[in-house]
Motif scaffolding. Structure first.
Motif, PDB file in Angstrom:
ATOM      1  N   TRP A 288      23.013  67.654  27.165  1.00 50.35           N
ATOM      2  CA  TRP A 288      21.945  68.035  26.249  1.00 50.35           C
ATOM      3  C   TRP A 288      21.701  66.959  25.197  1.00 50.35           C
ATOM      4  CZ3 TRP A 288      18.860  71.605  27.893  1.00 50.35           C
ATOM      5  CH2 TRP A 288      19.352  72.571  28.786  1.00 50.35           C
ATOM      6  N   ILE A 289      22.739  66.209  24.860  1.00 46.94           N
ATOM      7  CA  ILE A 289      22.605  65.103  23.910  1.00 46.94           C
ATOM      8  C   ILE A 289      22.783  63.800  24.680  1.00 46.94           C
ATOM      9  CG2 ILE A 289      23.422  64.095  21.749  1.00 46.94           C
ATOM     10  CD1 ILE A 289      22.380  66.963  21.448  1.00 46.94           C
ATOM     11  N   TRP A 290      21.806  62.908  24.584  1.00 42.49           N
ATOM     12  CA  TRP A 290      21.839  61.649  25.337  1.00 42.49           C
ATOM     13  C   TRP A 290      21.829  60.468  24.378  1.00 42.49           C
ATOM     14  CZ3 TRP A 290      18.397  61.682  30.323  1.00 42.49           C
ATOM     15  CH2 TRP A 290      18.582  62.888  31.015  1.00 42.49           C
ATOM     16  N   ASN A 291      22.561  59.440  24.733  1.00 41.71           N
ATOM     17  CA  ASN A 291      22.584  58.218  23.931  1.00 41.71           C
ATOM     18  C   ASN A 291      21.718  57.153  24.586  1.00 41.71           C
ATOM     19  OD1 ASN A 291      23.312  56.659  21.761  1.00 41.71           O
ATOM     20  ND2 ASN A 291      25.332  56.110  22.541  1.00 41.71           N
ATOM     21  N   THR A 292      21.416  56.108  23.844  1.00 43.81           N
ATOM     22  CA  THR A 292      20.605  55.004  24.363  1.00 43.81           C
ATOM     23  C   THR A 292      21.489  53.804  24.672  1.00 43.81           C
ATOM     24  OG1 THR A 292      18.636  55.701  23.162  1.00 43.81           O
ATOM     25  CG2 THR A 292      18.721  53.413  23.826  1.00 43.81           C
ATOM     26  N   TYR A 293      21.185  53.182  25.795  1.00 43.82           N
ATOM     27  CA  TYR A 293      21.975  52.066  26.300  1.00 43.82           C
ATOM     28  C   TYR A 293      21.115  50.809  26.217  1.00 43.82           C
ATOM     29  CZ  TYR A 293      25.375  49.922  29.505  1.00 43.82           C
ATOM     30  OH  TYR A 293      26.340  49.142  30.083  1.00 43.82           O
ATOM     31  N   GLN A 294      21.490  49.869  25.362  1.00 45.59           N
ATOM     32  CA  GLN A 294      20.654  48.703  25.073  1.00 45.59           C
ATOM     33  C   GLN A 294      21.020  47.524  25.968  1.00 45.59           C
ATOM     34  OE1 GLN A 294      21.731  48.970  20.832  1.00 45.59           O
ATOM     35  NE2 GLN A 294      19.557  48.787  20.427  1.00 45.59           N
ATOM     36  N   CYS A 295      20.174  47.249  26.916  1.00 45.48           N
ATOM     37  CA  CYS A 295      20.471  46.209  27.902  1.00 45.48           C
ATOM     38  C   CYS A 295      19.969  44.833  27.494  1.00 45.48           C
ATOM     39  CB  CYS A 295      19.884  46.591  29.251  1.00 45.48           C
ATOM     40  SG  CYS A 295      20.588  48.102  29.916  1.00 45.48           S
ATOM     41  N   TYR A 296      19.328  44.732  26.335  1.00 41.72           N
ATOM     42  CA  TYR A 296      18.906  43.409  25.888  1.00 41.72           C
ATOM     43  C   TYR A 296      20.015  42.676  25.147  1.00 41.72           C
ATOM     44  CZ  TYR A 296      17.934  45.873  21.467  1.00 41.72           C
ATOM     45  OH  TYR A 296      18.032  46.644  20.336  1.00 41.72           O
ATOM     46  N   LEU A 297      21.178  43.317  24.982  1.00 43.95           N
ATOM     47  CA  LEU A 297      22.307  42.691  24.301  1.00 43.95           C
ATOM     48  C   LEU A 297      23.161  41.890  25.279  1.00 43.95           C
ATOM     49  CD1 LEU A 297      23.472  45.664  22.050  1.00 43.95           C
ATOM     50  CD2 LEU A 297      21.948  43.787  21.447  1.00 43.95           C
ATOM     51  N   LYS A 298      23.635  40.735  24.831  1.00 40.58           N
ATOM     52  CA  LYS A 298      24.505  39.911  25.663  1.00 40.58           C
ATOM     53  C   LYS A 298      25.860  40.574  25.866  1.00 40.58           C
ATOM     54  CE  LYS A 298      22.543  35.458  24.195  1.00 40.58           C
ATOM     55  NZ  LYS A 298      22.792  34.243  23.388  1.00 40.58           N
ATOM     56  N   VAL A 299      26.398  41.165  24.785  1.00 42.13           N
ATOM     57  CA  VAL A 299      27.695  41.832  24.846  1.00 42.13           C
ATOM     58  C   VAL A 299      27.472  43.311  24.600  1.00 42.13           C
ATOM     59  CG1 VAL A 299      30.002  42.009  23.872  1.00 42.13           C
ATOM     60  CG2 VAL A 299      28.873  39.777  23.998  1.00 42.13           C
ATOM     61  N   LEU A 300      27.878  44.145  25.539  1.00 38.81           N
ATOM     62  CA  LEU A 300      27.641  45.573  25.447  1.00 38.81           C
ATOM     63  C   LEU A 300      28.845  46.278  24.856  1.00 38.81           C
ATOM     64  CD1 LEU A 300      25.929  46.034  28.895  1.00 38.81           C
ATOM     65  CD2 LEU A 300      24.844  45.792  26.671  1.00 38.81           C
ATOM     66  N   ASP A 301      28.589  47.157  23.901  1.00 38.56           N
ATOM     67  CA  ASP A 301      29.624  47.894  23.203  1.00 38.56           C
ATOM     68  C   ASP A 301      30.293  48.891  24.149  1.00 38.56           C
ATOM     69  OD1 ASP A 301      31.152  49.462  21.509  1.00 38.56           O
ATOM     70  OD2 ASP A 301      29.590  49.671  19.987  1.00 38.56           O
ATOM     71  N   PRO A 302      31.641  48.872  24.282  1.00 33.00           N
ATOM     72  CA  PRO A 302      32.292  49.839  25.175  1.00 33.00           C
ATOM     73  C   PRO A 302      32.018  51.278  24.784  1.00 33.00           C
ATOM     74  CG  PRO A 302      33.908  48.740  23.761  1.00 33.00           C
ATOM     75  CD  PRO A 302      32.621  47.973  23.631  1.00 33.00           C
ATOM     76  N   ARG A 303      31.712  51.520  23.492  1.00 35.28           N
ATOM     77  CA  ARG A 303      31.354  52.884  23.093  1.00 35.28           C
ATOM     78  C   ARG A 303      30.066  53.311  23.781  1.00 35.28           C
ATOM     79  NH1 ARG A 303      33.841  50.791  18.299  1.00 35.28           N
ATOM     80  NH2 ARG A 303      32.028  49.467  18.061  1.00 35.28           N
ATOM     81  N   SER A 304      29.149  52.321  23.992  1.00 39.49           N
ATOM     82  CA  SER A 304      27.921  52.637  24.718  1.00 39.49           C
ATOM     83  C   SER A 304      28.220  52.986  26.165  1.00 39.49           C
ATOM     84  CB  SER A 304      26.963  51.438  24.657  1.00 39.49           C
ATOM     85  OG  SER A 304      26.563  51.183  23.339  1.00 39.49           O
ATOM     86  N   HIS A 305      29.203  52.275  26.758  1.00 37.81           N
ATOM     87  CA  HIS A 305      29.610  52.600  28.128  1.00 37.81           C
ATOM     88  C   HIS A 305      30.118  54.033  28.198  1.00 37.81           C
ATOM     89  CE1 HIS A 305      29.008  48.501  29.095  1.00 37.81           C
ATOM     90  NE2 HIS A 305      30.100  48.041  28.522  1.00 37.81           N
ATOM     91  N   GLN A 306      30.909  54.410  27.209  1.00 40.42           N
ATOM     92  CA  GLN A 306      31.444  55.764  27.194  1.00 40.42           C
ATOM     93  C   GLN A 306      30.319  56.781  27.114  1.00 40.42           C
ATOM     94  OE1 GLN A 306      34.030  57.222  27.822  1.00 40.42           O
ATOM     95  NE2 GLN A 306      34.215  59.122  26.681  1.00 40.42           N
ATOM     96  N   SER A 307      29.342  56.509  26.244  1.00 41.25           N
ATOM     97  CA  SER A 307      28.201  57.410  26.142  1.00 41.25           C
ATOM     98  C   SER A 307      27.449  57.474  27.456  1.00 41.25           C
ATOM     99  CB  SER A 307      27.264  56.927  25.028  1.00 41.25           C
ATOM    100  OG  SER A 307      27.920  56.949  23.786  1.00 41.25           O
TER     101      SER A 307
ATOM    102  N   THR B 109      26.677  60.148  17.672  1.00 39.64           N
ATOM    103  CA  THR B 109      26.066  60.672  18.900  1.00 39.64           C
ATOM    104  C   THR B 109      27.126  61.148  19.873  1.00 39.64           C
ATOM    105  OG1 THR B 109      24.186  59.162  18.635  1.00 39.64           O
ATOM    106  CG2 THR B 109      24.513  60.151  20.812  1.00 39.64           C
ATOM    107  N   MET B 110      28.191  60.365  20.029  1.00 41.01           N
ATOM    108  CA  MET B 110      29.271  60.761  20.932  1.00 41.01           C
ATOM    109  C   MET B 110      29.959  62.031  20.454  1.00 41.01           C
ATOM    110  SD  MET B 110      30.750  56.949  21.650  1.00 41.01           S
ATOM    111  CE  MET B 110      32.376  57.539  22.129  1.00 41.01           C
ATOM    112  N   ALA B 111      30.054  62.193  19.116  1.00 39.56           N
ATOM    113  CA  ALA B 111      30.628  63.429  18.592  1.00 39.56           C
ATOM    114  C   ALA B 111      29.751  64.625  18.963  1.00 39.56           C
ATOM    115  CB  ALA B 111      30.795  63.326  17.072  1.00 39.56           C
ATOM    116  N   MET B 112      28.438  64.447  18.861  1.00 40.77           N
ATOM    117  CA  MET B 112      27.515  65.504  19.274  1.00 40.77           C
ATOM    118  C   MET B 112      27.648  65.789  20.769  1.00 40.77           C
ATOM    119  SD  MET B 112      24.179  64.175  17.153  1.00 40.77           S
ATOM    120  CE  MET B 112      23.046  65.394  17.801  1.00 40.77           C
ATOM    121  N   MET B 113      27.769  64.726  21.561  1.00 42.06           N
ATOM    122  CA  MET B 113      27.915  64.894  23.004  1.00 42.06           C
ATOM    123  C   MET B 113      29.207  65.631  23.339  1.00 42.06           C
ATOM    124  SD  MET B 113      26.628  61.059  24.018  1.00 42.06           S
ATOM    125  CE  MET B 113      26.798  61.183  25.786  1.00 42.06           C
ATOM    126  N   LYS B 114      30.267  65.281  22.631  1.00 42.99           N
ATOM    127  CA  LYS B 114      31.563  65.924  22.876  1.00 42.99           C
ATOM    128  C   LYS B 114      31.494  67.426  22.602  1.00 42.99           C
ATOM    129  CE  LYS B 114      36.485  65.495  21.729  1.00 42.99           C
ATOM    130  NZ  LYS B 114      36.910  65.208  23.117  1.00 42.99           N
TER     131      LYS B 114
END
Length: 460
Positions: free
Chosen positions: A272-291, A259-264
């Protein structure tokens, strides 16, 4: 073999590294009644005045059925039994005017357009979704993925070419174009190595690449999948915003990577390309932060994902791992609202660069968003913040938001009864907590029905 590391701009990410439950402590509480707008109390049954009596009664009936846990928890099995007993035609005659009509836009373009035109008149915007469900062990070969790509390209066309389209969106599921097994393996590899986004962008452009850790067959399938994703992104860029769905956490690193490659590649002049940010996780992936920083979808358990959460918990217990899901609904809400507040603050500074869809059925989060938009001076019609909810659910919130001038999208699946049945089962399972607690919407529907009956008696 060509592979290298992704270089993430860590200074940019620092404010978001503790964006989970810790961030919630900085949020203005939406529980303070003095801060709640009377117009967003979502208590007025007049929101349903735009619905026909048939629609009101159908919604009441469906929500009543969904209030029984035994029915929701076993809906897949029960529907399979009903289909065998009634036959394909009989089952369709039973499901079409009830559950299908409540949650699905239609089977063909004419039916879909009729649903969309009515939504448009109500101030609701469409977010079309091809209801493709595929899990581990269900991969059936490249032809299936090519067929899925064609279905999504048709979704792009319908989203853009009709009069009811206004800043249209659509949903995309990566595992409909790339096998879940490969996504799991790639996610496992990413625990020890990172891949260069530019490498994946070059693959989308047609260059033959190889990722370290994948065999020849897997690399070939990855290339095919990336080119399918590229084709959809090319067709949608500058026309339709593509929201990439989150899936199971054990494959999400790979989904975030592609997804990030598409966004880039495609998010040059706008997101135009959006990623999903999952807030039900205890530890959030930094790649998600970047997205998220590049423009993404803010999504928590309030929007659904419940089926994913249950399976993740069972897998974690089976494998002796720590449960990755927040322990309580309250913790998840705090994580969601903390992440939401942080993103709204970023948007208030750079509204043209970042966009977010607040995809939730949780009234508290909706009110919090409206409050913070007002406090931060974020324009309702600026295009940076919008809301998203499922077709057929939470209409008292959706219609009120539309009436107050907020941009509100409804996730709109379409297709035949057979094609949408797995989607309907998963949605029921994901949202059973919401469905069982949907008493307020049922009460408002009932009040509107009673109002009309009284009015009919008075006029008789």
């Amino acid at each position: 073999m060509l592979s290298s590391c992704v270089r993430l701009p860590w200074p940019l990410l620092l404010p978001f590294r503790q964006i989970g439950t810790a961030a919630a402590r900085t949020v203005v509480s939406a529980r303070d009644p003095e801060l709640l707008s009377a117009t967003l109390a979502f208590e007025d049954p007049k929101a349903f005045q735009v619905k026909t009596m048939r629609e009101l009664l159908r919604a009441l009936g469906v929500f009543r059925l969904c209030s029984f846990p035994v029915l929701v928890n076993n809906c897949g099995t029960l529907m399979s039994i009903a289909r065998k007993l009634l036959g394909k035609k009989g089952f369709s005659l039973f499901v079409r005017p009830t559950v299908y009509a409540q949650f699905v836009a239609g089977e063909n373009e004419m039916e879909i357009s009729q649903t969309m035109e009515k939504m448009s008149l109500l101030g609701l915007r469409p977010m079309l979704a091809v209801p493709i469900e595929e899990d581990l062990g269900e991969s059936t070969g490249e032809k299936r993925y090519q067929d899925n790509m064609e279905a999504m390209l048709e979704c792009v066309r319908m989203s853009h070419s009709n009069e009811w389209s206004k800043d249209p969106m659509m949903q995309l599921k990566v595992t409909a174009l790339l096998s879940p097994e490969l996504c799991v393996k790639l996610s496992t590899l990413m625990a020890n190595q990172l891949y260069d986004l530019n490498l994946l962008v070059r693959a989308m452009d047609g260059e033959t690449i190889k990722l370290h850790g994948l065999d020849e067959k897997e690399n070939t399938h990855l290339l095919c999948g990336l080119r399918r994703l590229n084709k959809i992104a090319e067709e949608s860029a500058n026309k339709v915003r593509v929201l990439v769905d989150a899936e199971y956490t054990f494959m999400n690193p790979a989904l975030s990577l592609v997804t990030m490659a598409m966004m880039k590649k495609f998010n040059k002049n706008s997101a135009w390309i959006w990623n999903t940010y999952q807030c039900y996780l205890k530890v959030l992936d930094p790649r998600s932060h970047q997205s998220l920083k590049e423009g993404g979808v803010l999504s928590g358990s309030q929007t659904g994902e419940r089926a994913y959460m249950d399976k993740e918990r069972k897998l974690a217990q089976k494998e002796g791992r720590r449960d990755p899901i927040h322990n309580s609904w309250e913790d998840t809400n705090d994580s969601y609202n903390g992440s939401l507040n942080a993103m709204l603050e970023v948007i208030s500074v750079q509204p043209d660069q970042y966009k977010i869809i607040v995809a939730t059925h949780n009234e508290e989060s909706v009110r919090l968003t409206a409050q913070r938009m007002d406090q931060l001076g974020i324009d309702k019609n600026g295009g940076s913040v919008c809301f998203g909810q499922l077709l057929g659910m939470c209409d008292h919130v959706s219609l009120t938001l539309a009436k107050e001038g907020y941009a509100i999208y409804k996730s709109v699946p379409y297709g035949s009864v057979d094609d949408t049945l797995p989607y309907l089962v998963r949605r029921a399972q994901e949202n059973r907590t919401v469905l069982q607690g949907i008493r307020k919407e049922r009460d408002l529907l009932r009040k509107e029905v009673h109002r009309r009956l009284r009015q009919k008696l008075v006029n008789a």
